[in-house]
Write a protein that holds these residues in place. Structure first.
Motif, PDB file in Angstrom:
ATOM      1  N   ILE A  20       0.838  -1.372   0.012  1.00 61.39           N
ATOM      2  CA  ILE A  20       0.149   0.080  -0.135  1.00 61.39           C
ATOM      3  C   ILE A  20       0.858   1.001  -0.044  1.00 61.39           C
ATOM      4  O   ILE A  20       1.880   1.391   0.807  1.00 61.39           O
ATOM      5  N   LYS A  21       0.640   2.016  -0.983  1.00 63.36           N
ATOM      6  CA  LYS A  21       1.433   3.357  -0.841  1.00 63.36           C
ATOM      7  C   LYS A  21       0.443   4.645  -0.692  1.00 63.36           C
ATOM      8  O   LYS A  21      -0.508   4.538  -1.161  1.00 63.36           O
ATOM      9  N   PHE A  22       0.867   5.409   0.226  1.00 63.15           N
ATOM     10  CA  PHE A  22       0.459   6.536   0.545  1.00 63.15           C
ATOM     11  C   PHE A  22       1.162   7.617   0.704  1.00 63.15           C
ATOM     12  O   PHE A  22       2.331   7.715   1.492  1.00 63.15           O
ATOM     13  N   GLY A  23       1.043   8.694  -0.063  1.00 60.17           N
ATOM     14  CA  GLY A  23       2.144   9.795  -0.191  1.00 60.17           C
ATOM     15  C   GLY A  23       3.514   9.238  -0.712  1.00 60.17           C
ATOM     16  O   GLY A  23       3.568   8.331  -1.473  1.00 60.17           O
ATOM     17  N   GLU A  24       4.521   9.338   0.390  1.00 58.09           N
ATOM     18  CA  GLU A  24       5.864   8.729  -0.294  1.00 58.09           C
ATOM     19  C   GLU A  24       6.289   7.516   0.280  1.00 58.09           C
ATOM     20  O   GLU A  24       7.080   6.753   0.041  1.00 58.09           O
ATOM     21  N   GLN A  25       5.049   7.050   1.232  1.00 54.44           N
ATOM     22  CA  GLN A  25       5.499   5.805   1.936  1.00 54.44           C
ATOM     23  C   GLN A  25       4.904   4.603   1.544  1.00 54.44           C
ATOM     24  O   GLN A  25       3.639   4.760   0.903  1.00 54.44           O
ATOM     25  N   THR A  26       5.522   3.280   1.540  1.00 55.19           N
ATOM     26  CA  THR A  26       4.761   2.227   1.044  1.00 55.19           C
ATOM     27  C   THR A  26       4.813   0.943   2.161  1.00 55.19           C
ATOM     28  O   THR A  26       5.867   1.062   3.075  1.00 55.19           O
ATOM     29  N   LYS A  27       3.858   0.492   2.511  1.00 53.59           N
ATOM     30  CA  LYS A  27       3.542  -0.304   3.561  1.00 53.59           C
ATOM     31  C   LYS A  27       2.888  -1.828   3.116  1.00 53.59           C
ATOM     32  O   LYS A  27       2.386  -1.742   1.897  1.00 53.59           O
ATOM     33  N   TYR A  28       2.929  -2.474   4.125  1.00 53.36           N
ATOM     34  CA  TYR A  28       2.211  -3.996   3.576  1.00 53.36           C
ATOM     35  C   TYR A  28       1.213  -3.832   4.421  1.00 53.36           C
ATOM     36  O   TYR A  28       1.128  -3.751   5.706  1.00 53.36           O
ATOM     37  N   ALA A  29      -0.133  -4.261   4.005  1.00 58.22           N
ATOM     38  CA  ALA A  29      -1.345  -4.662   4.716  1.00 58.22           C
ATOM     39  C   ALA A  29      -2.284  -5.835   4.371  1.00 58.22           C
ATOM     40  O   ALA A  29      -2.008  -5.974   2.881  1.00 58.22           O
ATOM     41  N   SER A  30      -3.217  -6.118   5.164  1.00 53.18           N
ATOM     42  CA  SER A  30      -3.923  -7.369   4.482  1.00 53.18           C
ATOM     43  C   SER A  30      -5.119  -6.633   3.860  1.00 53.18           C
ATOM     44  O   SER A  30      -5.638  -5.481   4.013  1.00 53.18           O
ATOM     45  N   VAL A  31      -5.317  -7.023   2.417  1.00 49.70           N
ATOM     46  CA  VAL A  31      -6.443  -6.556   1.598  1.00 49.70           C
ATOM     47  C   VAL A  31      -7.522  -7.580   1.520  1.00 49.70           C
ATOM     48  O   VAL A  31      -7.279  -8.654   1.508  1.00 49.70           O
ATOM     49  N   VAL A  32      -8.854  -7.072   2.150  1.00 47.39           N
ATOM     50  CA  VAL A  32      -9.813  -8.125   1.883  1.00 47.39           C
ATOM     51  C   VAL A  32     -10.828  -7.803   0.665  1.00 47.39           C
ATOM     52  O   VAL A  32     -11.224  -6.670   0.740  1.00 47.39           O
TER      53      VAL A  32
END
Ligand SMILES: Nc1ncnc2c1ncn2[C@@H]1O[C@H](COP(=O)(O)OP(=O)(O)OP(=O)(O)O)[C@@H](O)[C@H]1O
Ligand SMILES: [Mg+2]
Lengths: 405, 236
Positions: A108-120
């Motif tokens: 998941i990318k928001f602004g300049e940051q990328t993270k991992y998350a569960s997508v349902v």
């Protein structure tokens, strides 16, 4: 009598302060760890029970693989469940509704940051939305849930919105999921479950395209008809799927779990981990006991003359034994008491730290039984460690003891 | 005829160490009567302490009988001996032998604890006894805060705590200067007389034995002379 022995014991321990303090360290560390682990473990079990009770007892979870990995966990299996299974289950007696979900870990990318998350990826028809709504994990706080006709829309978990990125995600913001922009249409209420509070929900068709999963599901949530016994329905589902797949009982490549089983399943895993950790902590307590034994032996040797004096003024062997058992027991008890205090502080600290990281389901649960049990246990370990030295003290020859310089 | 408080019948004490046998007491028989003030004298190594330990139930004879207050205690169990010892016998040692971590008053209370005497009664008695040995101002002091003479006074008070039949003193003045030693001897004899105690003092110092009415002289583990009021009763 015991109070008088205590005076004798205490005055001796006072005289050997440093050694006494060093001796109790082992017990102190062990009890600290045990108290922290048990209280956090119990708190976690309670919290998980509460969380899952929000799902409702009329739900059955069907997932591929022999083992249930959690509501949004990844399944380590090649076995699949698909629309064919969904139709099978829908026709089982007592089943009211079946929802198929696809879940993936995604970038998941928001602004300049990328993270991992569960997508349902979930269906958006009104029946599904209604069912998910009845589950405490999926309550929308701001905005709305994804609905029919939505394509690149998402509703997101509370913590994902607030904490995951440096900048808070607001309604109508765009987030990038695996290179595809989605508009945030809803932010969920805080559920207390770290998994659900950090999750993104998107429409299932979009999800299938995005992840390249044309027909599989990660799990089915089955709602049982009112008046039907979920356990019986679960058994029927199992049988139906087994027959369909030509599998023997016990060889299923899918799992069918009741809410209650999920709770106890998670509880069991936790208990196993907890028992293992407590086992390690217990080693520290045993080492502490050996330390107490060693110190008490030294004390007996050093107090040889005093033991002789006590016997000369009428102490029986029994009295001498009791005195040194008390001495060893007190070392254990003081270590235990400090351990309880320190363990409590530690558990609370972990609770606070976890809450800071968004996992505020973790609450330290300290029961009076745990505290009293730890104190009794510490005294017991101490006293037990004192048995051999105490017997040695009692057996001492008076004339030899008293003639010591 | 007076009943003896202590009677030894043909008592032997033999120490066996790696094949070497040391006969510390050889066929000792004696009687000590109530109210006696007895001095056991003899050269170093003659067996005085050994004799006192056996009479004081701190040790058992290798052979022979030890009768205390008409009871043959040779066959008593450890705990029976401990009870008799605590109740009927008081000790004063050369090394004072106080518990260093307990105050004067607590040291005096100690023998009473093992007789299950209630706390307030113990405190009263300890205070009274420390008063009698002239230490009412040292009640709460630890042994290492007191002079040798003061410590020995505490030990005397402790020896009297359970109102025993017999008080044994093994070289009670051995660690004191001669002036303090004389004071301690006076105090011991004075208090024993006042409380009607039987007193047995062990010493190798003939000067200290001066003026004591009954003397038992031992040499090489045997009684060689018993004197009463200057008259020699037994000689070998
Ligand atoms: N535990 C023991 N093991 C071996 N021999 C011992 C033991 N205790 C005493 N003896 C020996 O027994 C003898 C008598 O000793 P005891 O201590 O009774 O003498 P004493 O008259 O009190 O001497 P002193 O005036 O030096 O105190 C001595 O030869 C001593 O070495
Ligand atoms: Mg001697």
């Amino acid at each position: 009598m015991i109070a008088d022995y205590l005076k004798f014991v205490w005055s001796g321990l006072q005289k050997r302060k440093l050694r006494s303090w060093l001796t109790i360290l082992g017990i102190l560390i062990g009890v600290t760890a045990v108290i922290a682990l048990i209280s956090l473990g119990n708190g976690m079990n309670a919290a998980i029970g509460e969380l899952f009770s929000g799902i409702g007892n009329d739900k059955i979870f069907v997932s591929p693989g022999g083992m249930f990995m959690g509501p949004t966990g990844e399944m380590l299996t090649s076995a699949k469940i698909d629309d064919h299974d969904r139709e099978l289950i829908e026709n089982v007696r007592g089943v009211e509704q079946v929802i198929g979900l696809v879940t993936r870990q995604a970038k998941i990318k928001f602004g300049e940051q990328t993270k991992y998350a569960s997508v349902v990826a979930a269906p958006t028809d009104s029946d599904t939305v209604k069912l998910l709504d009845s589950i405490s994990f999926y309550k929308v706080g701001e905005g709305r849930q994804i609905k029919n006709g939505d394509r690149f829309k998402a509703d997101i978990g509370f913590n994902l919105a607030r904490d995951m990125f440096d900048k808070e995600v607001q309604l109508s913001d765009n987030i990038d999921i695996e290179g595809q922009m989605f508009q945030v249409v809803g932010i969920q209420e805080k559920s207390g479950s770290p998994i659900h509070d950090n999750m993104v929900r998107i429409p299932i068709d979009t999800g299938r395209e995005l992840f390249g999963i044309p027909d599989e599901y990660s799990m089915f949530i089955v709602k049982v008809k009112e008046g039907s016994d979920p356990a019986v329905v679960a058994e029927n589902i199992k049988e139906t799927m087994r027959d369909d797949r030509n599998l023997d009982a016990g060889k299923e490549d899918f799992s069918v779990e009741l809410t209650a089983n999920v709770i106890s399943g998670v509880g069991t895993i936790l208990s196993v981990v907890q028992i293992a950790l407590i086992g390690i902590a217990s080693i520290s307590i045993i080492v502490g006991g050996i330390g107490i034994m060693n110190t008490t032996y030294t004390s007996v040797t050093e107090r040889t003359k005093e033991i002789g004096i006590l016997k000369a003024v009428g102490a029986q062997n029994r009295d001498i034994v009791i005195i040194f058992l008390i001495e060893a027991g007190i070392l254990g008890l003081v270590g235990g008491a400090l351990g309880v205090a320190l363990g409590t502080v530690l558990a609370k600290a972990v609770e606070l730290a976890a809450a800071n990281l968004g996992a505020d389901i973790l609450k330290a649960a300290l029961s009076p039984g745990l505290i009293i049990g730890s104190l009794v246990f510490s005294f017991g370990v101490g006293a037990l460690s004192g048995v051999l030295p105490a017997l040695k003290a009692a057996k001492m020859n008076i004339v030899e003891a008293i003639s010591r310089v | 005829m007076l009943e003896p408080v202590i009677e030894l019948k043909n008592v032997w004490k033999i120490y066996e160490m790696d094949k070497v046998k040391v006969t510390a007491l050889e066929d000792v028989s004696l009687k000590i009567y109530k109210g006696d003030f007895i001095c056991i004298i003899g050269p170093s190594g003659s067996g005085k302490s050994t004799l006192m330990h056996i009479m004081g139930t701190l040790d058992r004879p290798t052979k022979g009988k030890m009768i205390l207050n008409n009871k043959d205690i040779s066959s008593y169990s450890e705990s029976e001996l401990a009870q008799v010892r605590g109740k009927e016998i008081g000790f004063v040692f050369q090394q004072f032998n106080l518990i260093p971590t307990l105050t004067a008053s607590e040291n005096v209370e100690l023998p009473m604890i093992f007789q299950n005497i209630p706390g307030d009664e113990r405190k009263k008695k300890a205070k009274d006894l420390l008063n009698q040995v002239g230490l009412s101002h040292r009640m709460e002091h630890l042994p290492n805060e007191m002079s040798g003479g003061e410590r020995q006074r505490v030990a005397i008070a402790r020896a009297l705590a359970n109102d025993p039949l017999v008080v044994f003193a093994d070289e009670p003045t051995g660690n004191l200067d001669s002036k303090t030693g004389k004071e301690i001897m006076l105090l011991l004899s004075h208090l024993s007389e006042k409380h009607g105690k039987t007193l047995v003092i062990v010493t190798h110092d003939s000067d200290l034995a001066e003026g004591i009415d009954k003397k038992i002289r031992i040499k090489d583990g045997r009684i060689v002379e018993v004197t009463r009021d200057g008259k020699t009763e037994v000689t070998r």
